[in-house]
Design an enzyme around this catalytic site. Structure first.
Site, PDB file in Angstrom:
ATOM      1  N   PHE A   1      38.909  46.171  48.961  1.00  0.00           N
ATOM      2  CA  PHE A   1      38.474  44.831  49.348  1.00  0.00           C
ATOM      3  C   PHE A   1      39.370  44.244  50.439  1.00  0.00           C
ATOM      4  O   PHE A   1      40.601  44.299  50.347  1.00  0.00           O
ATOM      5  CB  PHE A   1      38.503  43.923  48.118  1.00  0.00           C
TER       6      PHE A   1
ATOM      7  N   ASN B   1      42.817  37.561  42.021  1.00  0.00           N
ATOM      8  CA  ASN B   1      41.559  37.366  42.734  1.00  0.00           C
ATOM      9  C   ASN B   1      40.628  38.475  42.257  1.00  0.00           C
ATOM     10  O   ASN B   1      40.470  39.498  42.912  1.00  0.00           O
ATOM     11  CB  ASN B   1      41.753  37.433  44.240  1.00  0.00           C
ATOM     12  N   PRO B   2      40.023  38.287  41.079  1.00  0.00           N
ATOM     13  CA  PRO B   2      39.217  39.357  40.488  1.00  0.00           C
ATOM     14  C   PRO B   2      37.819  39.408  41.089  1.00  0.00           C
ATOM     15  O   PRO B   2      37.382  38.474  41.776  1.00  0.00           O
ATOM     16  CB  PRO B   2      39.143  38.940  39.016  1.00  0.00           C
TER      17      PRO B   2
END
Length: 303
Positions: free
Chosen positions: A95, A198-199
């Site tokens: 990500f 920050n899942p």
């Protein structure tokens, strides 16, 4: 063609800006300049005093502009991104950190710095670390902090470790682990000062519109599970309730519409006080903040 007739950097950048804007790239001029700097091997370019263009520039620049025109993320093309005060390597399969997550990192940095200022060596855990953006920021901005970063993705663990070393955060521990595992980091139960995350939190029916996200960020880092996308965030909250010391701080990013549900998840544990939502850089409610309380037990009931 004479030297005077050869297009200069400004002409190339203006042409690329038009091409990218027509393709729907929202930051067309910024990206055109960034791609020119990348091809030239420079940190940035100034069109007021443009550098000389080497042989092959037109060909190489056209190639990277075409990749961006097809909506490949700029960060993947140039291989890095800036997050707060560090430059991070990025790679397909992990990500790409976003600017709005800098607010999440700031809250963790502030808490760790306050504890360090009182002579402590705060223990900070970053769950779902990705590139290590938050963990590396805490480790470099609060040198007294002990930082542990965890991710389920082997690619993310490798990349976060490389980013930590490149930033000089050699003591930062990067581990493979699943936040849903009730034994994750069990050796630190009740001792963590800051747990930040920050899942993944996108619901399954909320497919991102931006091709850069939809087509290039890994599903593992986007979709949080369950009908509301909050299965993984709820697991983060549960891990925080177990890992945080009394007075420890939970900081977790979520979607703009998930604030009430995220707060409810924290309150439902009975482990947190001062549960609230904090706005991001754009003013949207995107971050859960909660303080771990000590649970005094009388009989079988928490007091």
């Amino acid at each position: 063609m004479s030297r005077d007739a050869t297009p200069g950097l400004r002409a190339y950048v203006e042409g690329a800006t038009t091409v990218l804007a027509e393709a729907g790239v929202p930051s067309a001029r910024h990206d055109a300049l960034a791609l020119a700097a990348h091809v030239l091997g420079l940190p940035r370019v100034e069109l007021v005093l443009p550098p000389p263009l080497p042989a092959g520039f037109a060909r190489d620049y056209a190639a990277v502009v075409e990749r961006r025109r097809s909506r490949e993320p700029l960060q993947h093309i140039v291989g890095s991104t800036v997050f707060r005060y560090v430059t991070l390597r990025v790679a397909p399969g992990v990500f790409v950190p976003r600017p709005e997550t800098e607010t999440v990192a700031q809250l963790a940095v502030d808490e760790a710095a306050a504890l360090a200022a009182r002579g402590g060596r705060p223990l900070v855990v970053d769950l779902c670390t990705g590139t290590g953006a938050i963990a590396v920021s805490v480790a470099t901005e609060v040198p007294a902090a002990r930082v542990v970063a965890v991710d389920l993705s082997a690619d993310a663990v490798t990349l976060a470790g490389a980013n930590a070393r490149a930033a000089g955060a050699d003591d930062l521990r990067v581990l493979a682990g699943d936040v849903r595992d009730p034994a994750l980091l069990a050796e630190h139960d009740g001792t963590v000062d800051v747990l930040v995350s920050n899942p993944p939190y996108i619901p399954p029916d909320a497919v991102p519109l931006d091709p850069e996200v939809r087509d290039h960020d890994p599903d593992l880092a986007l979709y949080g599970g369950g009908s509301d996308g909050l299965d993984v965030p709820r697991a983060v909250v549960a891990a925080a309730a177990r890992l945080l010391a009394p007075g420890g701080l939970l900081v977790m990013e979520h979607a703009e519409v998930q604030g009430p549900a995220a707060c409810a998840a924290a309150r439902a544990t009975g482990a947190f006080a001062d549960v609230r939502t904090v706005p991001d850089l754009t003013g949207r409610p995107r971050t859960l903040v909660a303080r771990r309380v000590a649970l005094a037990v009388v009989g079988d009931s928490p007091a």
